[in-house]
Design an enzyme around this catalytic site. Sequence first.
Site, short mmCIF file in Angstrom:
data_model
loop_
_atom_site.label_atom_id
_atom_site.label_comp_id
_atom_site.label_asym_id
_atom_site.label_seq_id
_atom_site.Cartn_x
_atom_site.Cartn_y
_atom_site.Cartn_z
N THR A 245 0.84 -1.20 0.00
CA THR A 245 0.00 0.00 0.00
C THR A 245 0.87 1.25 0.00
O THR A 245 2.02 1.22 0.44
CB THR A 245 -0.93 0.03 1.22
OG1 THR A 245 -1.81 1.15 1.14
CG2 THR A 245 -0.14 0.14 2.53
N LYS A 248 0.10 3.80 4.09
CA LYS A 248 0.57 3.66 5.47
C LYS A 248 2.00 4.17 5.60
O LYS A 248 2.21 5.34 5.88
CB LYS A 248 0.40 2.20 5.92
CG LYS A 248 -1.08 1.79 5.97
CD LYS A 248 -1.27 0.37 6.41
CE LYS A 248 -2.74 0.05 6.66
NZ LYS A 248 -3.59 0.15 5.47
#
Length: 403
Positions: A245, A248
């Site tokens: 991702t 984060k």
Amino acid sequence: MHPFRLAARAELDRIRAEGRYRTFTPLRKHAERFPVFTLEQNGGARDITVWSSNDYLAMGIHPVVIAAAREAAERMGAGAGGTRNIAGTSHLHDGLEAELASLHGKEAALLFTSGYVANQAALVTILRSLPDWHVFSDQKNHASMIAGIKGAPATVHVFRHNDVGDLEAKLRLAPADAPKLIAFESVYSMDADISPIGAICDLADKYGAMTYLDEVHAVGLYGPSGAGVAERDGIAHRIDLLEGTLAKGFGCHGGYVAGDAEVIDWLRSTASGFIFTTSLPPTTVAAALASVRHVRADHARREKIFERAARLKATLAQAGLPVLPSPSHIVPVHVGEAALCRQVSRRLLEDFAIYATPINYPTVPRGHERLRLTPTPLHTDAMMDALARALAAVLPPGLAVAA
């Protein structure tokens, strides 16, 4: 009233009765003051310290990242203008995919609109490609992985969390000639533990299985260049498909998968969750590209988050608080009951200006409710000491750490 509305009302009543009803807290983030936010509620505003952000490295407020987003907005506008196939591809998208492939030592990478979509789209597409897939899924895999697996007609084997013995027993019973895939995570964000990646890869080699590793809570943080736990352990080359991702450790938004060029090209051409979704906007892609490039070289930032996590764990333990054992950067505090967990979170916010999200079923099993704390490089010693004092005041005395 329609039966569906009656069912929805009954379900909401049950969720409220169990203390699991979700409410959103209106928070105003300040780039110059993170992790101090402003709580805007009931016509008033006050400062609070946030302990539940997934912006682990505070890259979302880094000047390099903000400048990249601003420049992209001024030059390219706010939106991508369509799917990647229609009008949503730019040099920024291609550049970010190349950067992510390089980060993980893979031939190619493919961007998705979120980590959830990346997992769901990639797994369901892979597991629909052949008629007799057998997929081996860790018991505590994320909901996005489960959604992708359940959306395909594969035979599913759920193995006990991080239990390579149970995984091998299930692999041994599967047909030898069936295509197999092992799906697991590196850092499990609710238990804050880390999977035995090398041992799982050994089993994949032994039984001819593909490996699919979710590193969303590790990318940016672990390894010499922030590529994740697989890089830290020197075994990234043994992973067939890696999912990560940008939301984060990199502080932006979006998800991706990385692997062999032919496999990534096949996903690009067949995954409906990629094909039929509007592309990430240029502002987001530019910010993410700047963040990845910065993080890869910012070794001190990665060292700082682990120093901060160790300091918080020690502070809470010395105060006699029920902090759960954790080899990762995430610090869970056991509460053990849904209503109590929400009450503790509410009191921290109202009485001590501290925001710590309650984690309840179904995210964790009943009886394992907790607060999930995520220190960043910008959380100070004073903030940690204040948190420990507040937790000591609001948690029931003698609360034991969950087994």
